[in-house]
Design a protein around this motif. Structure first.
Motif, mmCIF file in Angstrom:
data_model
loop_
_atom_site.group_PDB
_atom_site.id
_atom_site.type_symbol
_atom_site.label_atom_id
_atom_site.label_comp_id
_atom_site.label_asym_id
_atom_site.label_seq_id
_atom_site.Cartn_x
_atom_site.Cartn_y
_atom_site.Cartn_z
ATOM 1 N N LYS A 114 0.812 -1.219 -0.032
ATOM 2 C CA LYS A 114 0.095 -0.005 0.003
ATOM 3 C C LYS A 114 0.761 1.118 0.089
ATOM 4 C CE LYS A 114 -4.201 -2.043 2.275
ATOM 5 N NZ LYS A 114 -3.602 -3.356 2.062
ATOM 6 N N ASP A 115 0.318 2.358 -0.527
ATOM 7 C CA ASP A 115 1.102 3.568 -0.462
ATOM 8 C C ASP A 115 0.578 4.614 0.245
ATOM 9 O OD1 ASP A 115 2.438 2.710 -2.890
ATOM 10 O OD2 ASP A 115 0.789 3.769 -4.294
ATOM 11 N N ILE A 116 1.594 5.189 1.084
ATOM 12 C CA ILE A 116 1.257 6.263 2.078
ATOM 13 C C ILE A 116 2.030 7.495 1.764
ATOM 14 C CG2 ILE A 116 0.921 4.176 3.837
ATOM 15 C CD1 ILE A 116 3.800 5.112 4.925
ATOM 16 N N LYS A 117 1.731 8.597 2.335
ATOM 17 C CA LYS A 117 2.180 9.874 2.141
ATOM 18 C C LYS A 117 3.137 10.237 3.132
ATOM 19 C CE LYS A 117 0.922 14.199 -0.027
ATOM 20 N NZ LYS A 117 -0.312 15.227 -0.593
ATOM 21 N N VAL A 118 4.395 10.706 3.017
ATOM 22 C CA VAL A 118 5.242 11.278 3.811
ATOM 23 C C VAL A 118 6.221 12.204 3.360
ATOM 24 C CG1 VAL A 118 6.968 9.134 3.366
ATOM 25 C CG2 VAL A 118 7.024 10.396 5.560
ATOM 26 N N LEU A 119 6.338 13.164 3.917
ATOM 27 C CA LEU A 119 7.320 14.287 3.358
ATOM 28 C C LEU A 119 6.682 14.887 1.946
ATOM 29 C CD1 LEU A 119 10.783 12.657 4.067
ATOM 30 C CD2 LEU A 119 9.480 14.499 5.497
ATOM 31 N N GLY A 120 5.400 14.605 1.905
ATOM 32 C CA GLY A 120 4.859 15.090 0.727
ATOM 33 C C GLY A 120 5.049 14.484 -0.392
ATOM 34 N N ARG A 121 5.335 13.137 -0.326
ATOM 35 C CA ARG A 121 5.575 12.311 -1.597
ATOM 36 C C ARG A 121 4.814 10.868 -1.052
ATOM 37 N NH1 ARG A 121 9.930 13.254 -4.903
ATOM 38 N NH2 ARG A 121 10.365 15.360 -4.971
ATOM 39 N N LYS A 122 4.317 10.026 -2.029
ATOM 40 C CA LYS A 122 3.793 8.699 -1.800
ATOM 41 C C LYS A 122 5.014 7.876 -1.898
ATOM 42 C CE LYS A 122 -0.915 9.232 -3.539
ATOM 43 N NZ LYS A 122 -2.016 8.759 -4.416
ATOM 44 N N VAL A 123 5.053 6.847 -0.797
ATOM 45 C CA VAL A 123 5.799 5.809 -1.098
ATOM 46 C C VAL A 123 5.339 4.476 -0.741
ATOM 47 C CG1 VAL A 123 7.758 7.245 -0.043
ATOM 48 C CG2 VAL A 123 6.371 6.173 1.629
ATOM 49 N N ARG A 124 5.786 3.229 -1.237
ATOM 50 C CA ARG A 124 5.050 2.153 -0.929
ATOM 51 C C ARG A 124 5.626 1.385 0.145
ATOM 52 N NH1 ARG A 124 2.949 -0.942 -5.938
ATOM 53 N NH2 ARG A 124 1.663 0.685 -5.793
ATOM 54 N N VAL A 125 4.764 0.789 0.907
ATOM 55 C CA VAL A 125 5.355 -0.022 1.913
ATOM 56 C C VAL A 125 5.643 -1.505 1.626
ATOM 57 C CG1 VAL A 125 4.633 -1.052 4.206
ATOM 58 C CG2 VAL A 125 3.757 1.048 3.648
ATOM 59 N N VAL A 126 6.824 -1.783 1.879
ATOM 60 C CA VAL A 126 7.238 -3.172 1.566
ATOM 61 C C VAL A 126 7.632 -4.209 2.601
ATOM 62 C CG1 VAL A 126 8.613 -2.273 -0.799
ATOM 63 C CG2 VAL A 126 9.790 -2.309 1.461
ATOM 64 N N GLY A 127 7.445 -3.518 3.643
ATOM 65 C CA GLY A 127 7.698 -4.358 4.968
ATOM 66 C C GLY A 127 7.314 -3.525 6.233
ATOM 67 N N VAL A 128 7.148 -4.377 7.278
ATOM 68 C CA VAL A 128 6.626 -4.049 8.444
ATOM 69 C C VAL A 128 7.632 -4.488 9.782
ATOM 70 C CG1 VAL A 128 4.734 -3.908 10.155
ATOM 71 C CG2 VAL A 128 4.257 -3.889 7.733
ATOM 72 N N PHE A 129 8.143 -3.801 10.380
ATOM 73 C CA PHE A 129 8.733 -4.328 11.648
ATOM 74 C C PHE A 129 7.973 -4.876 12.589
ATOM 75 C CE2 PHE A 129 11.114 -0.211 10.459
ATOM 76 C CZ PHE A 129 12.460 -0.922 10.286
ATOM 77 N N ALA A 130 8.719 -6.133 13.222
ATOM 78 C CA ALA A 130 8.068 -6.792 14.242
ATOM 79 C C ALA A 130 7.662 -5.712 15.488
ATOM 80 C CB ALA A 130 8.781 -7.941 14.377
ATOM 81 N N ARG A 131 6.740 -6.174 16.243
ATOM 82 C CA ARG A 131 6.436 -5.195 17.489
ATOM 83 C C ARG A 131 7.631 -5.610 18.335
ATOM 84 N NH1 ARG A 131 2.862 -2.222 19.836
ATOM 85 N NH2 ARG A 131 1.367 -2.264 18.080
#
Length: 415
Positions: A182-199
């Protein structure tokens, strides 16, 4: 066998005396109970706090060194005005170290952008920690992924708009959804999430990836000045297993002085920070707390010890006639001494065990009632019991010795 028999009989006499004077026994052991409770509570709390902090420090890596502008510390003689003039860790420093360092397993150049807002459709997260790092970040930091993957080398080199996010960010932006892809917006740009850190959970040093978003450094350099002081640039170096942290530090120091062309007489204009600095400061801090615990609990134990000594003198006075009869029937001096000494030790031991019991109940309440884990380890239990026995011996010896030296004829005549 004779000694064990005398030991058993002395203990029976002492226990019977305590049982017959329950109120006096209760009042006399209060001081010891409070003292042991105070000392063991302080030590248990300090050990727990130290353990949690050390766990946080260990996350930073025992063989990891941070090349930074500011040295860790800030206590006592800290010439901040001198450090302020130092240059930041630069990309030039990073590239040169990467080419020349032989003791390093991995090197990464990192910057940090605090309190950023992240958005996905109508959902948003505030206060996120945005980190941008070169490709070897996975070699210099310890982390696991609960979903997805790490950056490919091509993504890092080309500065692709991809990111890894922490578990808190994933839950906040994608409730009941998969974050990867999924794509999120950060620093005014869209970036795609490729991984999630374990809690990981929040620790005492705030070292956690749960609210972190990681970007490739070459993507971030198009958005911000990655060498600016405001982003705290640093070079993180993890040494190879075959080398000690001292070997890695020694090589880095020589290389950095060479890279920055410092003369032999010039001071370092960089800091090599490592976890042993934090550990040493923590040991110093907790050493002071330990002394404070001994002083506070020591006063309570001192009062309790005097109380028990006083009670023992009263006990000797009340049983003078019985002592005379025992001696006339052949009881030796050491039997009389052991009888009263065991009584004093038993008093202190009971008080200490009650104190330990109260501490243990407190740890259960803290753990299950307030979700604060406090550890009462075997070392503290042994310490509490040992202190109780030592105080019993010290406070009971003189009354016991006085009883053992009584003249049997005079003792029988006393009333």
């Amino acid at each position: 066998m004779l000694f064990l028999k005398l030991f058993r009989e002395s203990f029976i006499f002492a226990f019977d005396a305590l049982r017959q004077n329950r109120m006096r026994t209760f009042l006399s052991l209060l001081g010891i109970t409070i003292g042991i409770f105070t000392i063991i509570t302080v030590f248990a709390a300090v050990d727990t706090f130290r353990g949690n902090l050390q766990t946080s420090v260990d996350k930073l890596g025992s063989k990891t060194i941070y090349v930074q502008k500011w040295p860790w510390g800030g206590f006592g003689d800290y010439p901040w005005w001198k450090y302020m003039q130092r240059p930041n860790a630069s990309l030039r420093d990073y590239q040169a170290l990467k080419e020349r360092a032989t003791t390093a397993e991995g090197l990464s150049y990192e910057i940090s952008l605090s309190n950023r807002t992240l958005k996905f459709k109508s959902n948003s997260i505030e206060g996120a920690q945005v980190t941008a790092a070169s490709h070897d970040y996975n070699k210099t930091w310890n982390f696991d992924l609960s979903d997805g993957r790490y950056f490919t080398e091509n993504e890092s080199t080309s500065g692709s708009p991809v990111c890894l996010i922490g578990s808190d960010i994933a839950e906040g932006l994608f409730p009941n959804q998969t974050a990867s892809g999924k794509d999120i917006k950060v620093l005014g740009r869209k970036v795609r999430v490729v991984g999630v850190f374990a809690r990981e959970g929040e620790d005492l040093l705030g070292v956690s990836s749960d609210k972190t978003l990681l970007l490739p450094l070459n993507f971030a350099r198009n958005l911000v000045d990655i060498e600016s002081d405001r982003y705290g640039p640093q070079i993180t170096v993890r040494g190879k297993e075959m080398y000690s942290v001292t070997d890695v530090e020694s090589e880095l120091k020589g290389l950095m002085r060479s890279i920055r062309r410092l003369s032999p007489s010039a001071d370092d204009n960089f800091a090599l920070n490592k976890t042993t600095i934090i550990s040493a400061q923590l040991d110093q801090l907790f050493g002071i707390v330990d002394v404070a615990g001994w002083i506070i609990g020591g006063f309570s134990i001192l009062v309790g010890g005097f109380g028990i000594a006083n009670i023992m003198f009263v006990s000797v006075k009340e049983r003078t006639n019985i002592i005379g009869i025992q001696k006339s029937l052949g009881a030796k001096n050491y039997f009389i001494l052991m009888q009263f000494l065991f009584e004093a030790i038993a008093l202190c031991l009971i008080g200490g065990l009650i104190g330990l019991g109260v501490v243990y109940l407190g740890t259960l309440v803290a753990t299950y009632g307030f979700d604060v884990k406090i550890v009462l380890d075997s070392g503290n239990i042994i310490r509490g019991i040992s202190i109780s026995v030592i105080i019993g011996v010290i406070s009971g010896f003189w009354p016991a010795f006085s009883a053992s030296r009584l003249d049997p004829v005079e003792a029988i005549r006393s009333k």
